[in-house]
Design a protein around this motif. Sequence first.
Motif, PDB file in Angstrom:
ATOM      1  N   HIS A 467       0.849  -1.263  -0.136  1.00  0.00           N
ATOM      2  CA  HIS A 467       0.005  -0.102   0.260  1.00  0.00           C
ATOM      3  C   HIS A 467       0.941   1.275   0.135  1.00  0.00           C
ATOM      4  O   HIS A 467       0.311   2.418  -0.481  1.00  0.00           O
ATOM      5  N   ASP A 476       2.563  12.046  -5.431  1.00  0.00           N
ATOM      6  CA  ASP A 476       1.600  11.241  -4.637  1.00  0.00           C
ATOM      7  C   ASP A 476       1.892   9.958  -4.419  1.00  0.00           C
ATOM      8  O   ASP A 476       1.844   9.352  -5.669  1.00  0.00           O
ATOM      9  N   SER A 478       0.299   7.461  -3.375  1.00  0.00           N
ATOM     10  CA  SER A 478      -0.805   6.519  -3.579  1.00  0.00           C
ATOM     11  C   SER A 478      -1.060   6.465  -5.051  1.00  0.00           C
ATOM     12  O   SER A 478      -1.273   5.348  -5.545  1.00  0.00           O
ATOM     13  N   VAL A 479      -0.819   7.508  -5.865  1.00  0.00           N
ATOM     14  CA  VAL A 479      -0.719   7.248  -7.346  1.00  0.00           C
ATOM     15  C   VAL A 479       0.315   6.716  -7.838  1.00  0.00           C
ATOM     16  O   VAL A 479       0.064   5.684  -8.866  1.00  0.00           O
ATOM     17  N   GLU A 482      -0.393   2.920  -6.980  1.00  0.00           N
ATOM     18  CA  GLU A 482      -1.205   1.960  -7.853  1.00  0.00           C
ATOM     19  C   GLU A 482      -0.527   1.819  -9.077  1.00  0.00           C
ATOM     20  O   GLU A 482      -0.885   0.327  -9.352  1.00  0.00           O
ATOM     21  N   THR A 483       0.442   2.226  -9.816  1.00  0.00           N
ATOM     22  CA  THR A 483       0.982   1.676 -10.943  1.00  0.00           C
ATOM     23  C   THR A 483       1.948   0.577 -10.553  1.00  0.00           C
ATOM     24  O   THR A 483       2.003  -0.455 -11.153  1.00  0.00           O
ATOM     25  N   ARG A 486       0.100  -2.590  -9.348  1.00  0.00           N
ATOM     26  CA  ARG A 486      -0.374  -3.134 -10.494  1.00  0.00           C
ATOM     27  C   ARG A 486       0.571  -4.120 -11.226  1.00  0.00           C
ATOM     28  O   ARG A 486       0.183  -5.285 -11.561  1.00  0.00           O
ATOM     29  N   ALA A 503      -4.945  -2.694  -7.384  1.00  0.00           N
ATOM     30  CA  ALA A 503      -4.384  -1.248  -7.493  1.00  0.00           C
ATOM     31  C   ALA A 503      -5.254  -0.416  -6.933  1.00  0.00           C
ATOM     32  O   ALA A 503      -5.033   0.529  -6.456  1.00  0.00           O
ATOM     33  N   THR A 504      -6.621  -0.675  -7.123  1.00  0.00           N
ATOM     34  CA  THR A 504      -7.818   0.348  -6.587  1.00  0.00           C
ATOM     35  C   THR A 504      -7.553   0.290  -5.017  1.00  0.00           C
ATOM     36  O   THR A 504      -7.395   1.671  -4.511  1.00  0.00           O
ATOM     37  N   ARG A 507      -4.393   2.425  -4.339  1.00  0.00           N
ATOM     38  CA  ARG A 507      -4.677   3.817  -4.839  1.00  0.00           C
ATOM     39  C   ARG A 507      -5.505   4.645  -3.761  1.00  0.00           C
ATOM     40  O   ARG A 507      -5.330   5.816  -3.483  1.00  0.00           O
ATOM     41  N   HIS A 508      -6.310   3.952  -3.093  1.00  0.00           N
ATOM     42  CA  HIS A 508      -7.341   4.596  -2.206  1.00  0.00           C
ATOM     43  C   HIS A 508      -7.343   4.197  -0.581  1.00  0.00           C
ATOM     44  O   HIS A 508      -8.136   4.320   0.028  1.00  0.00           O
TER      45      HIS A 508
END
Length: 814
Positions: A467, A476, A478-479, A482-483, A486, A503-504, A507-508
């Motif tokens: 995470h 960021d 979190s952004v 996510e990549t 994934r 990934a979701t 990201r969140h």
Amino acid sequence: MTSLEANTETEDSGPGGYAAARLLLLHEKERSGPLRRSALARLTDEWLAGLFAAAAPPRGGFALVAVGGYGRAELSPRSDLDLLLLHDGSADAAAVAALADRIWYPVWDLGLALDHSVRTPAEARATAGEDLKVQLGLLDARTVAGDAGLVAALRTTVLADWRNQAPRRLPELDELCRERAERMGELQFLLEPDLKEARGGLRDAQALRAVAASWLADAPREGLDDARRRLLDARDALHLATGRATDRLALQEQDAVAAELGLLDADTLLREVYEAARTISYASDVTWREVNRVLKARSARPRLRSLLSRGGTKPPVERTPLAEGVVEMDGEAVLALSARPERDPVLPLRAAAAAAQSALPISLHAVRRLAAAAKPLPVPWPAEAREELVTLLGAGEATVPVWEALEAEGLVTLLLPDWERVRCRPQRNPVHTWTVDRHLVETAVRASSLTRRVGRPDLLLVAALLHDIGKGWPGDHSVAGETIARDVATRIGFDRADVGVIATVVRHHLLLVETATRRDLDDPATVQSVAQAVGTVGTLELLHALTEADALATGPAAWSSWRASLVADLVKRVAGVLAGETPPDPEAAAPSAEQERLAIEALRTGEPVLALRTEPVAAEPEEPEAVGVELLIALPDQPGVLPAVAGVLALHRLTVRAADLRAVELPTALGSGSVLVLDWRVAAEYGSLPEAARLRADLVRALDGTLDVPARLAERDAAYPRRRGLTAPPPRVTVAAADSRLATVIEVRAQDAPGLLHRIGRALEGAAVRVRSAHVSTLGANAVDTLYVTRPDGSLLPDEEAIDLARTLESALR
């Protein structure tokens, strides 16, 4: 011949000559690190030898001995001089004392710290037998001047005693190291570490040398000398940067120390220090485990000899199977005799999972063999490898030492190349207990206890591990995360749908707690935006569990029953939206019976009415912070309510955990106008809660102007000023893009301090806006206050007005 050597040869050996040569050496850029430390030791040896030669009687029987760090020729710029004046006992006490004075006083005259003693060999040996620290210092005894034979005999005796007494003294040393670690913390996770005393510091490195000197066990040698050197170099730079004999790497000194070492910045410095500490800590774990194994084996030998003398046979070594290619032996997970790591790329994960599931350490030999021989896993990973990783992550607390063993030998980076960017990466926010990499493992540990709450435990554990993986990249996290998540999830072998869920969630991963603590949950736009981001109920439950695990793994200040209740409320509302339910209209929401009762009383009397529930809502077991107590206030709608209430609470040293303001329209038969109802959660900064009657009396005075709240707060701050550490970053006020149809959302980020909400309220009153609700969130020294504001007529602020309001607030808080 160097310039320093020329100077020391031409100048006298008195304090002035030594001081000048010492100063020149410490500022000589060509020599640093080990070269400077050994040169400083040689220079000091020459000076002390000159003092000794001028004062010692010609007949001999005396020696000046360096012990401890000075004995190892590891003198930092502000190190103590650990000296022993050794004598054979033939001289009278007055002569011995006179010689000691003629050596000690010149040292004191220069302002050097001195740890000194005067003993005969027998006295030194007896003291070492009673005092473990003295014995450890004598293990590094070195002749500075005088009778070298006297010193050699003492050193031989002390070493022999140490080896003979190792079964008794080593457990004592182990306990000493544990007590120090409990008191000082782990160097590799501290923002202001003590380079010497914290676990993984120079004291532990010296303890490993002492274990090696016992011949009972030895530490893993690879990287250990380099780790010691890096910590010593950092201490040297710290002494030079501060001009003090300190081992604590304080925040305000780190940039200067980094510059002294030629490093990029303070984060680079901390990362190097953490890596060194981690090497020493891991070596300590392995070494003390080996010591205990050897001592246990020795205690069993008499029984074995007795068995053999009666004609018995030596019992076979027990090897209990744990998994394919992995067995338990002597309390460790080791590779089976038939294991072939060069042909079995899944074996490292299988061995780690088996060890963690059995709560066993994985042996040093096994990890090194795996690191040397194991082949990279194919991409995507086979299903068995993915399952073994999930099994390892789901083992709870036992995961941590196994993961550390893999990381020490480079296996984690081999399996997950992206791990390198977060390894030993410091986190400057004091709320965080761990470095980024250890926080990720701790989050997986916490998540392992929550797997029964989710339908896909495997996705929860992998998302927990990944995470914050984006913190090694700019922007960021979190952004970026996510990549990376994934890519990693695809490499690990999850299918496309599962990759999308991981990934979701990555990201969140901050979405739920930030929304719950900073947004109005009665606003349908708030709940709808979370539902759109999450997408499915399954993802929502994963995000809920990760939110809790992440916060619990962050530190005591990051989670509480209050935050848990807010997040649970948000999750319930979002789940309803995802199930197709229509969220209730906030305008139609009726006040509670208690709120309505207070509102009626306030309208009838025209004065504030308070209700303070003095019994706090109990926290869950092991949670560090209770919700606090509920404070309900009802009063006729009028200007100045928010700053007045916030100021009175600050005067009574009450911390605001949450705040909600709403206007309640009552039946016209009871009067005209609306009543403001404030439902706040508060906690005493210290001491007990004030009486509701006192709060009400002060609130009445604050509203009618007879109590000057700003003046009273200023007087208190002047009388009891708070200690300040580093200068806090300036406050930042922004207009949040919340898509609310009820109000304009203003977000204030500032250093938490008494009266902060009062100052915000005064600025809002001055700007002639109405506060619909306020949501307060505090993490450590940082406050994030979210305010839902409107024009006096209840309409939203136009964009330009909202931006101007944010600027006004920011200026008022500076």
